[in-house]
Design an enzyme around this catalytic site. Structure first.
Site, PDB file in Angstrom:
ATOM      1  N   TYR A 250       0.820  -1.212   0.000  1.00 28.05           N
ATOM      2  CA  TYR A 250       0.000   0.000   0.000  1.00 28.05           C
ATOM      3  C   TYR A 250       0.856   1.265   0.000  1.00 28.05           C
ATOM      4  O   TYR A 250       0.419   2.310  -0.472  1.00 28.05           O
ATOM      5  CB  TYR A 250      -0.910   0.036   1.232  1.00 28.05           C
TER       6      TYR A 250
ATOM      7  N   ASP B 190     -12.426  -8.898   4.415  1.00 23.85           N
ATOM      8  CA  ASP B 190     -13.747  -8.830   3.763  1.00 23.85           C
ATOM      9  C   ASP B 190     -14.384 -10.217   3.719  1.00 23.85           C
ATOM     10  O   ASP B 190     -15.594 -10.375   3.940  1.00 23.85           O
ATOM     11  CB  ASP B 190     -13.640  -8.276   2.336  1.00 23.85           C
TER      12      ASP B 190
ATOM     13  N   LYS C 299       2.943 -15.389   1.889  1.00 28.32           N
ATOM     14  CA  LYS C 299       3.106 -16.087   0.616  1.00 28.32           C
ATOM     15  C   LYS C 299       4.602 -16.365   0.481  1.00 28.32           C
ATOM     16  O   LYS C 299       5.253 -15.980  -0.508  1.00 28.32           O
ATOM     17  CB  LYS C 299       2.541 -15.217  -0.521  1.00 28.32           C
TER      18      LYS C 299
ATOM     19  N   ASP D 281      -6.478  -6.878   3.961  1.00 25.93           N
ATOM     20  CA  ASP D 281      -7.600  -6.181   3.323  1.00 25.93           C
ATOM     21  C   ASP D 281      -8.556  -7.213   2.729  1.00 25.93           C
ATOM     22  O   ASP D 281      -9.774  -7.155   2.929  1.00 25.93           O
ATOM     23  CB  ASP D 281      -7.062  -5.261   2.220  1.00 25.93           C
TER      24      ASP D 281
HETATM   25  C1  IPM Z   1     -10.381  -1.098   4.092  1.00 23.73           C
HETATM   26  C2  IPM Z   1     -10.655  -0.420   2.782  1.00 23.73           C
HETATM   27  C3  IPM Z   1      -9.501   0.519   2.469  1.00 23.73           C
HETATM   28  C4  IPM Z   1      -8.261  -0.322   2.332  1.00 23.73           C
HETATM   29  C5  IPM Z   1      -9.718   1.414   1.236  1.00 23.73           C
HETATM   30  C6  IPM Z   1     -10.981   2.214   1.335  1.00 23.73           C
HETATM   31  C7  IPM Z   1      -8.526   2.326   1.009  1.00 23.73           C
HETATM   32  O1  IPM Z   1     -10.860  -1.370   1.795  1.00 23.73           O
HETATM   33  O2  IPM Z   1     -10.250  -0.378   5.115  1.00 23.73           O
HETATM   34  O3  IPM Z   1     -10.311  -2.318   4.128  1.00 23.73           O
HETATM   35  O4  IPM Z   1      -8.000  -0.887   1.261  1.00 23.73           O
HETATM   36  O5  IPM Z   1      -7.528  -0.426   3.313  1.00 23.73           O
HETATM   37 MG    MG Z   2     -10.959  -3.363   2.513  1.00 28.54          MG
END
Ligand code: IPM
Ligand code: MG
Length: 360
Positions: A141, A251, A191, A247
């Site tokens: 990032y 999710d 990984k 990230d």
């Molecule tokens: C998260 C989001 C963020 C990330 C985005 C909005 C920059 O997806 O907090 O998981 O990728 O970290």
């Molecule tokens: Mg995210």
């Protein structure tokens, strides 16, 4: 000592869910004698519209001078075509980086009342309670160089996945500390079979582990971890991983619980100063319609009480109030199933405050 909190409602449903969190803060201050005060500031697309900057200097100053930050959500279609540095997401990433919030705690907890909402069979997820510890201020990032360039008559896009030993060590220690307070099992996800930077990640995790002999450390490659999360999620307790893997996996973990509208997160620096935000996004499609689920935002307040304010008892009270309204059958649209009572954002917030007040 009064705890100073910066509120950053942001975009989309952010302001609506923040409104409900504010009701909870008022109740904590007025009925529980919690010494807390707060101030609003602009962030994200709304801040760009006014200040031409998704993280105005005044907002950053306020956030730096406070004990904790509560953030709603940022982003929306209006700002997607802006240059990268002006996008709402850039404001959020700069905030994480400027405040040195390297440890991102993302719990995925399934409330028994919501077992039906999961996409998985309820026996696979009933009682699920796992914590993803995501490195938040390093890795791909933030790595340099990055960009899109013209090379040999074509465009080339590139990013850099880089981790320093010290960055891995500090997130490792944070994760071991979390694991120590839970069931003492930590799974590090990398990984290492392909990427040198994550071979180093694995090596440093093994070194840190020597200081935590009471915690069992295991390792998984990220592809296998993704599969195991869906196959048998309850095998995990605490997962520690890189910024990008975290990230993605967080999710997936969120979806196991049925609704991303339920899950809070904490992003902490080395001194437990933190930023607390729901992991759902700004949901522009339902913004302004009193439909959003405020429970992730309210549980972010609970995490703030626990990690930045050392108020475990109040944190428990807020979490109990959330559990209570679910037991009472109240559901926002995202988690609604028959025969439960469908309510809007404000009604849900009011119900939590009522449950909290009755515990005062
Ligand atoms: C998260 C989001 C963020 C990330 C985005 C909005 C920059 O997806 O907090 O998981 O990728 O970290
Ligand atoms: Mg995210």
């Amino acid at each position: 000592m009064t705890h100073k909190v910066t509120l950053l409602p942001g975009d989309g449903i952010g302001p609506e869910v923040m409104q409900e969190a504010t009701k909870v803060l008022e109740c904590l201050r007025d009925e529980f004698g919690c010494a807390v005060e707060w101030e609003d500031a602009a962030v994200g697309g709304g801040a760009y519209d006014i200040f031409d900057d998704p993280l105005p200097a005044a907002t950053l100053e306020l956030a730096k001078s406070s004990d904790a930050v509560l953030l709603g959500a940022v982003g929306g279609p209006d700002w997607d075509d802006l240059p990268r540095a002006k996008r709402p997401e850039s404001g959020l990433l700069r905030l994480r980086s400027e405040l040195d919030l390297f440890a991102n705690l993302r719990p995925a907890i399934l409330f028994p009342e919501l077992a039906d909402a999961s996409a998985l069979k309820s026996e696979l997820v009933a009682g699920l309670d796992l914590m993803i510890v995501r490195e938040l201020t390093g890795g791909i990032y933030f790595g340099q160089p990055r960009g899109v360039e013209q090379r040999d008559n074509e465009r080339v896009g590139f990013n850099t996945l880089i981790y320093r030993e010290s960055e891995i060590e500090r997130i490792g220690r944070a994760a071991f500390e979390v694991a120590r307070r839970r069931s003492k099992r930590l799974c590090s996800v990398d990984k290492a079979n392909v990427l040198e930077s994550t071979q180093l990640w694995r090596d440093v995790m093994l070194e840190v582990a020597r200081d935590y002999p009471d915690v069992e450390l295991t390792h998984l490659y990220v592809d296998n971890a993704a599969m195991q999360l869906i196959r048998e999620p309850k095998q995990f307790d605490v997962i520690v991983t890189t910024n990008m893997f975290g990230d993605i996996l967080s999710d997936a973990a969120a979806m196991l619980t049925g609704s991303i509208g339920m899950l809070p997160s904490a992003s902490l620096d080395a001194n437990n100063k933190g930023m607390y935000e729901p992991i759902h996004g700004s949901a522009p499609d339902i913004a302004g319609r009193n439909m959003a689920n405020p429970l992730a935002m309210i549980q972010s307040v609970a995490m703030m009480l626990r990690y930045s304010m050392a108020q475990a008892r109040l944190s428990d009270a807020v979490e109990a109030a959330v559990a209570k309204v679910l037991q009472n059958g109240l559901r926002t649209a995202d988690i609604h199933t028959e025969p439960h009572t469908r309510v809007g954002t404000a009604e849900m917030g009011d119900a939590v405050v009522a449950a909290l007040r009755s515990a005062a």
